[in-house]
Design an enzyme around this catalytic site. Structure first.
Site, PDB file in Angstrom:
ATOM      1  N   GLY A 187       0.812  -1.207   0.000  1.00 42.76           N
ATOM      2  CA  GLY A 187       0.000   0.000   0.000  1.00 42.76           C
ATOM      3  C   GLY A 187       0.845   1.256   0.000  1.00 42.76           C
ATOM      4  O   GLY A 187       1.661   1.468   0.913  1.00 42.76           O
ATOM      5  N   GLY A 188       0.652   2.078  -1.040  1.00 43.03           N
ATOM      6  CA  GLY A 188       1.399   3.330  -1.151  1.00 43.03           C
ATOM      7  C   GLY A 188       0.557   4.536  -0.802  1.00 43.03           C
ATOM      8  O   GLY A 188       0.669   5.586  -1.435  1.00 43.03           O
ATOM      9  N   GLY A 192       0.868   3.540   4.711  1.00 45.63           N
ATOM     10  CA  GLY A 192       2.002   2.791   4.196  1.00 45.63           C
ATOM     11  C   GLY A 192       3.252   3.625   4.063  1.00 45.63           C
ATOM     12  O   GLY A 192       4.356   3.197   4.452  1.00 45.63           O
ATOM     13  N   LEU A 193       3.125   4.848   3.535  1.00 44.41           N
ATOM     14  CA  LEU A 193       4.304   5.691   3.319  1.00 44.41           C
ATOM     15  C   LEU A 193       4.883   6.211   4.631  1.00 44.41           C
ATOM     16  O   LEU A 193       6.102   6.299   4.788  1.00 44.41           O
ATOM     17  CB  LEU A 193       3.957   6.852   2.393  1.00 44.41           C
ATOM     18  CG  LEU A 193       3.552   6.457   0.967  1.00 44.41           C
ATOM     19  CD1 LEU A 193       3.294   7.705   0.131  1.00 44.41           C
ATOM     20  CD2 LEU A 193       4.615   5.579   0.299  1.00 44.41           C
ATOM     21  N   GLU A 194       4.014   6.570   5.574  1.00 42.63           N
ATOM     22  CA  GLU A 194       4.522   7.054   6.861  1.00 42.63           C
ATOM     23  C   GLU A 194       5.330   5.974   7.572  1.00 42.63           C
ATOM     24  O   GLU A 194       6.435   6.232   8.076  1.00 42.63           O
ATOM     25  CB  GLU A 194       3.357   7.518   7.740  1.00 42.63           C
ATOM     26  CG  GLU A 194       2.713   8.816   7.271  1.00 42.63           C
ATOM     27  CD  GLU A 194       1.551   9.253   8.116  1.00 42.63           C
ATOM     28  OE1 GLU A 194       0.986  10.322   7.840  1.00 42.63           O
ATOM     29  OE2 GLU A 194       1.186   8.515   9.079  1.00 42.63           O
ATOM     30  N   GLY A 278      -6.109  -0.214   2.911  1.00 41.55           N
ATOM     31  CA  GLY A 278      -7.475   0.272   3.039  1.00 41.55           C
ATOM     32  C   GLY A 278      -8.083  -0.093   4.370  1.00 41.55           C
ATOM     33  O   GLY A 278      -7.432  -0.696   5.242  1.00 41.55           O
ATOM     34  N   HIS A 450       8.560  37.251  10.536  1.00 40.16           N
ATOM     35  CA  HIS A 450       9.755  36.754   9.844  1.00 40.16           C
ATOM     36  C   HIS A 450      10.759  36.276  10.876  1.00 40.16           C
ATOM     37  O   HIS A 450      10.944  36.923  11.910  1.00 40.16           O
ATOM     38  CB  HIS A 450      10.368  37.887   9.017  1.00 40.16           C
ATOM     39  CG  HIS A 450      11.698  37.528   8.415  1.00 40.16           C
ATOM     40  ND1 HIS A 450      11.809  36.737   7.301  1.00 40.16           N
ATOM     41  CD2 HIS A 450      12.960  37.852   8.800  1.00 40.16           C
ATOM     42  CE1 HIS A 450      13.082  36.588   7.010  1.00 40.16           C
ATOM     43  NE2 HIS A 450      13.812  37.251   7.901  1.00 40.16           N
TER      44      HIS A 450
END
Length: 470
Positions: A187-188, A192-194, A278, A450
């Site tokens: 799973g991408g 899955g990516l984390e 999923g 800033h």
């Protein structure tokens, strides 16, 4: 199936099944007003987010970021002779955070007067719930109104051998006491990516497999390509657009994924397997038929725009209602139900839903993507700026990524996407401007502190816009 209980029901103003974000906020709010409220929770006090999902995963992700900083120590002028990741200590840090959150939740139940019942709930009649307690005894509760907030769980599909491989889900991955030698992630998407990045930073060799040709395939191509490049540069490997034929082995020992490619079969081998493909709604065993609550074709509880189910006096919130799968959406679902129970007419339609992927750097989006705008044939001007144009990012020397915004003919912001350090915080500033209906020039010309990351909206909206072809 056992027959309905003959017990005399205990009467409440509000009975809630599940204790996730929308559910617990409902409990605390109405109980603090003096209403009699009962919450039946099967396992996790406070739901998934503080126990097994959002917050513990971000705790682990932050630890992984600290590991990455230590690994890059010489960039900061810090020399380290050796470094070792102590996963039991990583896990214990996460557990301490979770324990503190659970204690906070219990205090809020006590303070509000809402009754928290640990047990398994099922409907046995209209607005009537039977709670089976850990000792096997039962209680029968009836409410003037009932809210269902049982959430979802990770899906494990019927790919041959997948269930038998006993894969990790995010729940088990958060409890690992060792670094997987070779982790395969199915799973991408967000989860899955984390996890892929975090485990790679802890020292795993990681391969992400996805049947789609791109990770985060619903996002714009420039976004997915940039995230793919960042993760690939960290050593994560990808097998995309590759259907899985079968799985052999057992996660935690040896596992093999057999892929079907145009040029023939390929095999990816690993020691651990994580499934992040999923979610499945938690409706099994709820006895929804007895309550007159119907399911949508998707399998989630059928609700209207007011979050009413097909049964009078029964509502649903969060993921179980088919809402976008984010805690902040469940919290907003609570506001919708609360207003309606108070006699209003709140709806879920037209909401601005923010998204945030907590990789490093983050990806955040609010409103329309370019893909969506083009599909709906909406005219827009595109503003774009690299994170290198943001002076705070330059000061941190964290300049990967970019920001872009879609602006309509009336100068109002239609959508924002940001890939970069602090992208989620910058997105929130843009979201507030969108909610207020402000023109993009309000942000462009605002005096912002800033050097801050949100100051980057100056660079974004001072850039020369383009008008993409329709």
């Amino acid at each position: 199936m056992s027959s309905p209980s003959s017990q005399q029901p205990e009467e409440y103003d509000l009975v809630i099944i599940g204790s996730g974000a929308g559910a617990k906020l409902s409990a605390w709010t109405f109980a603090s007003r003096g209403q009699r409220v009962a919450v039946v929770e099967r396992k996790y006090v406070g739901g998934a987010c503080p126990n097994i999902a959002c917050l513990p995963s971000k705790n682990i992700i932050h630890t992984a970021q600290v590991v990455e900083y230590a690994r890059r120590g010489e960039e900061f002028g810090i020399r380290m002779r050796e470094m070792e990741v102590d996963m039991p200590a990583v896990r214990e840090r996460k557990r301490r955070m979770v324990a503190g959150l659970v204690e906070t939740h219990q205090d809020l139940y006590h303070q509000s007067g809402a009754e928290l019942i640990m047990g398994t709930a099922r409907f046995i009649g209209p607005k009537t719930v039977e709670a089976t307690l850990p000792d096997g005894s039962t209680r029968v509760l009836t409410g003037t109104n009932v809210i269902i907030g049982t959430g979802t769980h990770a899906a494990v599909d019927k790919t041959p051998g997948l269930a038998e491989a006993q894969p990790l889900t995010h729940v088990e991955a958060l409890e690992l006491d060792h670094v997987p030698e070779r982790l395969i992630v199915l799973g991408g998407g967000y989860v899955g990516l984390e996890f892929a990045q975090a485990m790679r930073r802890f020292g795993s060799k990681v391969t992400v497999i996805d049947r789609n040709s791109r990770i985060l395939h619903r996002e714009d191509v420039d976004v997915t390509e940039a995230i793919h490049s960042i993760l690939r540069d960290e050593g994560i490997e990808f097998a995309l657009g590759t259907p899985i034929q079968k799985v052999t082995g057992v996660s935690g020992q040896t596992v093999k994924i057999f892929l079907h490619r145009p040029d023939g079969e390929a095999v990816v081998e690993g020691t651990h397997l994580l499934v992040a493909t999923g979610r499945v709604p938690n409706t099994q065993g709820l006895g929804l038929e007895a309550a007159g609550v119907q399911l949508a074709k998707s399998g989630y509880i059928q609700v209207n725009e007011r979050l009413q189910t097909t049964a009078p006096g029964v509502w649903a919130v969060g993921e179980i209602a088919g809402s976008p799968q984010f805690t902040h959406v469940s919290e907003d679902d609570f506001r919708v139900v609360k207003d309606n129970l108070d006699g209003g007419n709140a709806v879920t339609t037209g909401r601005l839903v923010p998204f945030c992927l907590f990789t490093d750097p983050e990806f955040a989006r609010i409103g329309l993507s370019e893909t969506e705008a083009k599909a709906r044939e909406i005219r827009y001007r595109l503003f774009r700026a690299p994170m290198a144009a943001v002076l705070r990012a330059r000061a941190l020397m964290e300049t990967k990524g970019f920001m872009k915004a879609l602006v309509g003919d009336d100068d109002r912001i239609l959508g924002f996407s940001g890939l970069g350090t602090g992208a989620g915080e910058v997105m929130s500033a843009v979201q507030i401007a969108m909610l207020a209906g402000l023109p993009y020039t309000a942000l462009r010309d605002a005096m912002l502190a800033h050097p801050t990351l949100v100051e980057g909206v100056h660079s974004l909206f001072e850039s020369e816009p383009t008008v993409p072809a329709r």
